[in-house]
Design a protein around this motif. Structure first.
Motif, PDB file in Angstrom:
ATOM      1  N   TYR A  14      -1.635  -3.237 -10.211  1.00  0.00           N
ATOM      2  CA  TYR A  14      -1.893  -2.175  -9.233  1.00  0.00           C
ATOM      3  C   TYR A  14      -3.299  -1.625  -9.364  1.00  0.00           C
ATOM      4  N   ALA A  15      -3.785  -1.095  -8.234  1.00  0.00           N
ATOM      5  CA  ALA A  15      -5.105  -0.470  -8.156  1.00  0.00           C
ATOM      6  C   ALA A  15      -4.940   0.905  -7.543  1.00  0.00           C
ATOM      7  N   GLU A  16      -5.592   1.909  -8.136  1.00  0.00           N
ATOM      8  CA  GLU A  16      -5.452   3.278  -7.646  1.00  0.00           C
ATOM      9  C   GLU A  16      -6.769   3.766  -7.034  1.00  0.00           C
ATOM     10  N   ASN A  17      -6.639   4.626  -6.030  1.00  0.00           N
ATOM     11  CA  ASN A  17      -7.800   5.189  -5.350  1.00  0.00           C
ATOM     12  C   ASN A  17      -7.781   6.712  -5.458  1.00  0.00           C
ATOM     13  N   ILE A  18      -8.777   7.267  -6.126  1.00  0.00           N
ATOM     14  CA  ILE A  18      -8.901   8.722  -6.249  1.00  0.00           C
ATOM     15  C   ILE A  18      -9.788   9.185  -5.095  1.00  0.00           C
ATOM     16  N   THR A  19      -9.167   9.680  -4.036  1.00  0.00           N
ATOM     17  CA  THR A  19      -9.915  10.066  -2.838  1.00  0.00           C
ATOM     18  C   THR A  19     -10.375  11.519  -2.890  1.00  0.00           C
ATOM     19  N   ILE A  21       0.855  -1.193   0.000  1.00  0.00           N
ATOM     20  CA  ILE A  21       0.000   0.000   0.000  1.00  0.00           C
ATOM     21  C   ILE A  21       0.888   1.239   0.000  1.00  0.00           C
ATOM     22  N   LEU A  22       0.617   2.166  -0.897  1.00  0.00           N
ATOM     23  CA  LEU A  22       1.320   3.444  -0.952  1.00  0.00           C
ATOM     24  C   LEU A  22       0.338   4.544  -0.578  1.00  0.00           C
ATOM     25  N   ALA A  23       0.660   5.319   0.465  1.00  0.00           N
ATOM     26  CA  ALA A  23      -0.245   6.385   0.919  1.00  0.00           C
ATOM     27  C   ALA A  23       0.576   7.551   1.445  1.00  0.00           C
ATOM     28  N   ASN A  24      -0.083   8.689   1.636  1.00  0.00           N
ATOM     29  CA  ASN A  24       0.667   9.890   2.035  1.00  0.00           C
ATOM     30  C   ASN A  24       0.423  10.310   3.483  1.00  0.00           C
ATOM     31  N   ASN A  25      -0.339   9.486   4.239  1.00  0.00           N
ATOM     32  CA  ASN A  25      -0.682   9.901   5.594  1.00  0.00           C
ATOM     33  C   ASN A  25      -1.000   8.688   6.454  1.00  0.00           C
ATOM     34  N   LYS A  52       8.924  -6.873  -4.153  1.00  0.00           N
ATOM     35  CA  LYS A  52       8.356  -7.681  -5.235  1.00  0.00           C
ATOM     36  C   LYS A  52       6.899  -8.053  -4.939  1.00  0.00           C
ATOM     37  N   PRO A  53       6.034  -7.048  -4.778  1.00  0.00           N
ATOM     38  CA  PRO A  53       4.634  -7.317  -4.425  1.00  0.00           C
ATOM     39  C   PRO A  53       3.857  -7.951  -5.578  1.00  0.00           C
ATOM     40  N   ASP A  54       2.809  -8.683  -5.219  1.00  0.00           N
ATOM     41  CA  ASP A  54       1.906  -9.242  -6.215  1.00  0.00           C
ATOM     42  C   ASP A  54       0.843  -8.220  -6.607  1.00  0.00           C
ATOM     43  N   LEU A  55       0.623  -7.254  -5.724  1.00  0.00           N
ATOM     44  CA  LEU A  55      -0.356  -6.200  -5.985  1.00  0.00           C
ATOM     45  C   LEU A  55       0.040  -4.948  -5.218  1.00  0.00           C
ATOM     46  N   VAL A  56      -0.107  -3.799  -5.867  1.00  0.00           N
ATOM     47  CA  VAL A  56       0.129  -2.508  -5.211  1.00  0.00           C
ATOM     48  C   VAL A  56      -1.189  -1.739  -5.196  1.00  0.00           C
ATOM     49  N   VAL A  57      -1.536  -1.164  -4.044  1.00  0.00           N
ATOM     50  CA  VAL A  57      -2.749  -0.352  -3.888  1.00  0.00           C
ATOM     51  C   VAL A  57      -2.314   1.051  -3.480  1.00  0.00           C
ATOM     52  N   THR A  58      -2.718   2.065  -4.229  1.00  0.00           N
ATOM     53  CA  THR A  58      -2.258   3.428  -3.969  1.00  0.00           C
ATOM     54  C   THR A  58      -3.418   4.343  -3.575  1.00  0.00           C
ATOM     55  N   ILE A 103       0.192   8.752  -8.675  1.00  0.00           N
ATOM     56  CA  ILE A 103       0.942   9.086  -9.887  1.00  0.00           C
ATOM     57  C   ILE A 103       2.292   8.383  -9.930  1.00  0.00           C
ATOM     58  N   TYR A 104       3.107   8.583  -8.904  1.00  0.00           N
ATOM     59  CA  TYR A 104       4.462   8.035  -8.949  1.00  0.00           C
ATOM     60  C   TYR A 104       4.482   6.536  -8.691  1.00  0.00           C
ATOM     61  N   GLY A 105       3.592   6.068  -7.818  1.00  0.00           N
ATOM     62  CA  GLY A 105       3.470   4.632  -7.619  1.00  0.00           C
ATOM     63  C   GLY A 105       2.936   3.945  -8.860  1.00  0.00           C
ATOM     64  N   GLY A 106       1.949   4.574  -9.491  1.00  0.00           N
ATOM     65  CA  GLY A 106       1.385   4.022 -10.721  1.00  0.00           C
ATOM     66  C   GLY A 106       2.413   3.939 -11.834  1.00  0.00           C
ATOM     67  N   MET A 107       3.243   4.960 -11.964  1.00  0.00           N
ATOM     68  CA  MET A 107       4.289   4.957 -12.993  1.00  0.00           C
ATOM     69  C   MET A 107       5.266   3.806 -12.796  1.00  0.00           C
ATOM     70  N   ILE A 108       5.659   3.600 -11.545  1.00  0.00           N
ATOM     71  CA  ILE A 108       6.622   2.531 -11.248  1.00  0.00           C
ATOM     72  C   ILE A 108       6.002   1.164 -11.514  1.00  0.00           C
ATOM     73  N   CYS A 109       4.753   0.980 -11.087  1.00  0.00           N
ATOM     74  CA  CYS A 109       4.082  -0.298 -11.315  1.00  0.00           C
ATOM     75  C   CYS A 109       3.909  -0.573 -12.809  1.00  0.00           C
TER      76      CYS A 109
END
Length: 360
Positions: A107-112, A5-9, A81-87, A94-100
């Motif tokens: 990967y799955a992205e969440n627009i909060t 999981i990638l998050a900012n808080n 080496k994750p099987d799934l990334v959730v941002t 943006i940056y996690g999605g680019m890397i994935c």
């Protein structure tokens, strides 16, 4: 399966996503979280999550800092080496999605929410749209918390229709925020605001409406909870001195304040989905909020609260006054209706189940 999981808080991740994390861990997954350091790190680790402290400047665009974050995400994904990334939130998205996308990791992205940049600066908005289009291209699913945000991404061709999934926000844990009895009829009426004290939360409109109300009703009180932007320091002091508001600053547990209030107010300019509305509604409090996506979904106008015009202090004042003049029993019934609406539309268990079904 290893899930990153990638998050900012740290606080937002724990408060609003812990039920999802628990559900993922129950399925014998290993969960990692890349987040900045904060007071909630230990709580997240107690869930069974391996935390990777990652510095993020949540506000503004600094090319050097953002490039460092991109490199950090590259290192984290290559190491785990994750099987799934959730941002979650804009920079991890943006940056996690680019890397994935680069490393071909699912990967799955969440627009909060679309954030302040989409409201202010057209040039910045164009840059962010361009970056989102790159970042989202290979996402398995892109989650949205309201229909307006979803349509924005579709209308600007940032994602494909089959990628989009609208959730009812992060939902609300109905056990953690239980229905509480409405305050006694003889108690002074208290309105509650919870959120960052900043212009885009409609705080100026609330202060203006509050000043007008206090001139007419001395037994009405406005409680303000949340961290404060620096520019509001002197404003808050004056309003407290004049007896317009009571400011409590940041509070780790807001439930006692919700319990004693008669009505929750959030005149925000833009939201993904306002979790504070869901929490207050779940505890049986009527809601007054802006007629915008991310707020209005929580309100059946006239049934469990009222919808005011965005950026309109007079509209807010009129509805606060209208609520004050309601008979006590109608206020109480509004609160009960708010709880029923949260049970019907925003049950956290349903949101978590829907989320997992989409990312599996």
């Amino acid at each position: 399966m290893k899930i990153l999981i990638l998050a900012n808080n740290d606080e937002g991740l724990y408060k609003f996503r812990k039920d999802l994390i628990k559900a993922l861990l129950v399925k014998n997954n290993y969960v990692f979280a890349s987040i900045p350091d904060g007071k909630w790190i230990q709580s997240i680790e107690h869930l069974g999550v391996k935390v990777i402290i990652t510095k993020i400047n949540r506000r503004g665009i600094n090319p050097i800092e953002d490039m460092a974050l991109l490199v950090k995400y590259l290192h984290i994904v290559l190491t785990i080496k994750p099987d799934l990334v959730v941002t979650y939130t804009i920079k991890p998205n943006i940056y996690g999605g680019m890397i994935c996308r680069l490393l071909q990791v699912p990967y799955a992205e969440n627009i909060t929410g679309l954030g302040s940049a989409f409201q202010k600066d057209k040039f910045i908005k164009k840059i962010i749209c361009f970056l989102y289009k790159i970042a989202c291209k290979k996402a398995k699913v892109v989650f949205f918390e309201n229909e307006e945000n979803k349509q924005f991404f579709l209308n600007h061709y940032l994602i494909r229709k089959e990628q989009a999934c609208k959730l009812n926000g992060a939902g609300v844990n109905l056990e953690e925020y239980p229905y509480t009895e409405y305050p006694d009829e003889n108690e002074p009426i208290r309105f509650l605001f919870i959120g960052r004290v900043m212009k885009e939360k409609g705080i100026d409109e609330l202060f203006e409406a509050g000043q007008r109300i206090k001139k007419e009703y001395s037994n009405v009180f406005f409680d303000i909870i949340g961290p404060m932007e620096d520019e509001y320091g002197s404003v808050i002091k004056k309003l407290e001195k004049d007896g317009i508001i009571t400011y409590y600053g940041y509070q780790k547990d807001v439930r006692p304040f919700i319990t004693r209030c008669h009505c929750f107010v959030l005149p925000s300019w833009h939201e993904g989905m306002a979790n504070t509305l869901l929490e207050a509604g779940a505890m049986g409090r009527p809601l007054i909020t802006s007629q915008i996506h991310g707020c209005m979904e929580a309100v059946e106008n006239g049934v469990n609260g009222y919808l005011c015009q965005r950026k309109n202090a007079d509209s807010l004042y009129q509805l606060i006054k209208k609520f004050i003049l309601l008979p006590y029993e109608e206020k109480r019934v509004m609160g009960k209706n708010a709880r029923k609406w949260m049970e019907k539309m925003f049950d956290k268990q349903k949101v978590v189940k829907n989320t997992i079904s989409k990312i599996q």
